[in-house]
Structure formats: structure tokens, C-alpha cells
Motif scaffolding. Sequence first.
Motif, PDB file in Angstrom:
ATOM      1  N   LEU A   4       0.836  -1.196   0.000  1.00 40.59           N
ATOM      2  CA  LEU A   4       0.000   0.000   0.000  1.00 40.59           C
ATOM      3  C   LEU A   4       0.868   1.242   0.000  1.00 40.59           C
ATOM      4  N   LEU A   5       0.401   2.274  -0.700  1.00 37.15           N
ATOM      5  CA  LEU A   5       1.110   3.549  -0.716  1.00 37.15           C
ATOM      6  C   LEU A   5       0.576   4.454   0.389  1.00 37.15           C
ATOM      7  N   THR A   6       1.451   5.262   0.941  1.00 37.85           N
ATOM      8  CA  THR A   6       1.058   6.244   1.945  1.00 37.85           C
ATOM      9  C   THR A   6       0.330   7.395   1.259  1.00 37.85           C
ATOM     10  N   ALA A   7      -0.337   8.224   2.047  1.00 38.64           N
ATOM     11  CA  ALA A   7      -1.021   9.399   1.498  1.00 38.64           C
ATOM     12  C   ALA A   7      -0.025  10.297   0.767  1.00 38.64           C
ATOM     13  N   GLU A   8       1.161  10.460   1.331  1.00 33.62           N
ATOM     14  CA  GLU A   8       2.189  11.295   0.698  1.00 33.62           C
ATOM     15  C   GLU A   8       2.632  10.699  -0.642  1.00 33.62           C
ATOM     16  N   ALA A   9       2.830   9.394  -0.680  1.00 30.16           N
ATOM     17  CA  ALA A   9       3.242   8.735  -1.922  1.00 30.16           C
ATOM     18  C   ALA A   9       2.152   8.839  -2.987  1.00 30.16           C
ATOM     19  N   VAL A  10       0.892   8.724  -2.581  1.00 26.53           N
ATOM     20  CA  VAL A  10      -0.212   8.860  -3.535  1.00 26.53           C
ATOM     21  C   VAL A  10      -0.240  10.274  -4.095  1.00 26.53           C
ATOM     22  N   ARG A  11      -0.107  11.286  -3.246  1.00 25.82           N
ATOM     23  CA  ARG A  11      -0.079  12.682  -3.715  1.00 25.82           C
ATOM     24  C   ARG A  11       1.064  12.897  -4.698  1.00 25.82           C
ATOM     25  N   GLU A  12       2.220  12.346  -4.381  1.00 25.61           N
ATOM     26  CA  GLU A  12       3.388  12.485  -5.250  1.00 25.61           C
ATOM     27  C   GLU A  12       3.129  11.851  -6.620  1.00 25.61           C
ATOM     28  N   GLU A  13       2.610  10.645  -6.620  1.00 27.33           N
ATOM     29  CA  GLU A  13       2.312   9.953  -7.879  1.00 27.33           C
ATOM     30  C   GLU A  13       1.231  10.691  -8.671  1.00 27.33           C
ATOM     31  N   LEU A  14       0.214  11.210  -7.990  1.00 26.74           N
ATOM     32  CA  LEU A  14      -0.840  11.954  -8.674  1.00 26.74           C
ATOM     33  C   LEU A  14      -0.294  13.188  -9.365  1.00 26.74           C
ATOM     34  N   GLY A  15       0.769  13.771  -8.810  1.00 29.50           N
ATOM     35  CA  GLY A  15       1.392  14.944  -9.415  1.00 29.50           C
ATOM     36  C   GLY A  15       1.940  14.677 -10.806  1.00 29.50           C
ATOM     37  N   GLY A  16       2.219  13.427 -11.110  1.00 29.04           N
ATOM     38  CA  GLY A  16       2.736  13.066 -12.428  1.00 29.04           C
ATOM     39  C   GLY A  16       1.667  12.674 -13.421  1.00 29.04           C
ATOM     40  N   LEU A  17       0.408  12.731 -13.008  1.00 31.95           N
ATOM     41  CA  LEU A  17      -0.704  12.363 -13.886  1.00 31.95           C
ATOM     42  C   LEU A  17      -1.597  13.570 -14.135  1.00 31.95           C
ATOM     43  N   THR A  18      -2.264  13.566 -15.271  1.00 34.17           N
ATOM     44  CA  THR A  18      -3.184  14.645 -15.615  1.00 34.17           C
ATOM     45  C   THR A  18      -4.609  14.217 -15.316  1.00 34.17           C
ATOM     46  N   ASP A  19      -5.325  15.066 -14.610  1.00 36.70           N
ATOM     47  CA  ASP A  19      -6.763  14.889 -14.365  1.00 36.70           C
ATOM     48  C   ASP A  19      -7.126  13.714 -13.461  1.00 36.70           C
ATOM     49  N   TRP A  20      -6.175  13.156 -12.751  1.00 33.72           N
ATOM     50  CA  TRP A  20      -6.461  12.111 -11.770  1.00 33.72           C
ATOM     51  C   TRP A  20      -6.507  12.744 -10.390  1.00 33.72           C
ATOM     52  N   SER A  21      -7.350  12.202  -9.536  1.00 29.52           N
ATOM     53  CA  SER A  21      -7.416  12.651  -8.148  1.00 29.52           C
ATOM     54  C   SER A  21      -7.595  11.422  -7.275  1.00 29.52           C
ATOM     55  N   GLY A  22      -7.451  11.626  -5.988  1.00 26.74           N
ATOM     56  CA  GLY A  22      -7.668  10.503  -5.095  1.00 26.74           C
ATOM     57  C   GLY A  22      -6.883  10.596  -3.820  1.00 26.74           C
ATOM     58  N   ASP A  23      -6.857   9.462  -3.150  1.00 26.98           N
ATOM     59  CA  ASP A  23      -6.187   9.329  -1.865  1.00 26.98           C
ATOM     60  C   ASP A  23      -5.825   7.858  -1.706  1.00 26.98           C
ATOM     61  N   PRO A  24      -5.318   7.451  -0.567  1.00 24.26           N
ATOM     62  CA  PRO A  24      -4.902   6.054  -0.418  1.00 24.26           C
ATOM     63  C   PRO A  24      -6.016   5.016  -0.574  1.00 24.26           C
ATOM     64  N   THR A  25      -7.281   5.453  -0.623  1.00 23.95           N
ATOM     65  CA  THR A  25      -8.375   4.494  -0.802  1.00 23.95           C
ATOM     66  C   THR A  25      -8.727   4.257  -2.268  1.00 23.95           C
ATOM     67  N   GLY A  26      -8.216   5.111  -3.179  1.00 28.90           N
ATOM     68  CA  GLY A  26      -8.493   4.944  -4.598  1.00 28.90           C
ATOM     69  C   GLY A  26      -8.160   6.196  -5.378  1.00 28.90           C
ATOM     70  N   ILE A  27      -7.881   6.024  -6.669  1.00 31.13           N
ATOM     71  CA  ILE A  27      -7.629   7.156  -7.550  1.00 31.13           C
ATOM     72  C   ILE A  27      -8.633   7.086  -8.701  1.00 31.13           C
ATOM     73  N   SER A  28      -9.003   8.252  -9.231  1.00 33.51           N
ATOM     74  CA  SER A  28     -10.002   8.250 -10.295  1.00 33.51           C
ATOM     75  C   SER A  28      -9.773   9.390 -11.283  1.00 33.51           C
ATOM     76  N   ARG A  29     -10.338   9.177 -12.459  1.00 33.81           N
ATOM     77  CA  ARG A  29     -10.303  10.180 -13.516  1.00 33.81           C
ATOM     78  C   ARG A  29     -11.591  10.058 -14.315  1.00 33.81           C
ATOM     79  N   THR A  30     -12.172  11.199 -14.676  1.00 30.01           N
ATOM     80  CA  THR A  30     -13.348  11.232 -15.537  1.00 30.01           C
ATOM     81  C   THR A  30     -12.952  11.888 -16.851  1.00 30.01           C
ATOM     82  N   VAL A  31     -13.362  11.258 -17.946  1.00 30.57           N
ATOM     83  CA  VAL A  31     -13.062  11.787 -19.282  1.00 30.57           C
ATOM     84  C   VAL A  31     -14.343  11.801 -20.105  1.00 30.57           C
ATOM     85  N   GLN A  32     -14.395  12.756 -21.029  1.00 30.19           N
ATOM     86  CA  GLN A  32     -15.529  12.817 -21.947  1.00 30.19           C
ATOM     87  C   GLN A  32     -14.996  12.610 -23.353  1.00 30.19           C
ATOM     88  N   LEU A  33     -15.619  11.705 -24.077  1.00 29.17           N
ATOM     89  CA  LEU A  33     -15.234  11.403 -25.449  1.00 29.17           C
ATOM     90  C   LEU A  33     -16.241  12.037 -26.408  1.00 29.17           C
TER      91      LEU A  33
END
Length: 97
Positions: A4-33
Motif C-alpha cells: 500500500l502507498l502512503t497518502a504522501e506517496a499517492v499525492r506524489e504519484e498523482l502529481g505526475g498524472l493529468t486529471d487524476w485525483s484521489g487518496d490512499p483508498t483509490g484514484i479516479s479520472r473522468t473523461v468525456q469522449l
Amino acid sequence: MADLLTAEAVREELGGLTDWSGDPTGISRTVQLGSFPDAVGVVDRVAVVAEELDHHPDIDIRWRTLTFRCVTHSAGGVTHRDFDLARRIDEIVRSAR
């Protein structure tokens, strides 16, 4: 089992992704096609990748809008596997636009 990743590690990893959000319980992204068939096509491509990785996102389909949620259920939270899958989802979404 993946670690499992810590809250800090999740925040750090999220910083490298576009339009994803979340916390240690899950990450998510919504897209419209552009259309419903485009959205379903993305889901089909994500399904192939998920099978390759043996790691499957939760996917909500609402007409042209897709919400992806990644969590390693067997570990009880977010692991590096979720971010690997998120990056692959991003590649698929980019190529569909």
C-alpha cells in the motif's frame, strides 16, 4: 501482494498524472469522449490492457463520459499497480481524442 502507498506517496504519484485525483483508498479520472461509440471503444481498449496487467479498474459509463477508478482491492488501497494502470489508461484516452 503489492504494498500500500502512503497518502504522501499517492499525492506524489498523482502529481505526475493529468486529471487524476484521489487518496490512499483509490484514484479516479473522468473523461468525456466525442460519442458513445468512442467511449465504448476506449473501454474495450482498457479492458485488453487490464487483462494484460491482471489489474482491473472500476469503470462507470454515462453516455460519452467515462469514470475510471483504480484501487488494489486485494491490498485494501492504492498501490503502484494502480498508477501503472492509470498511465496506460491515459495513453489510451490520449490516442482516442
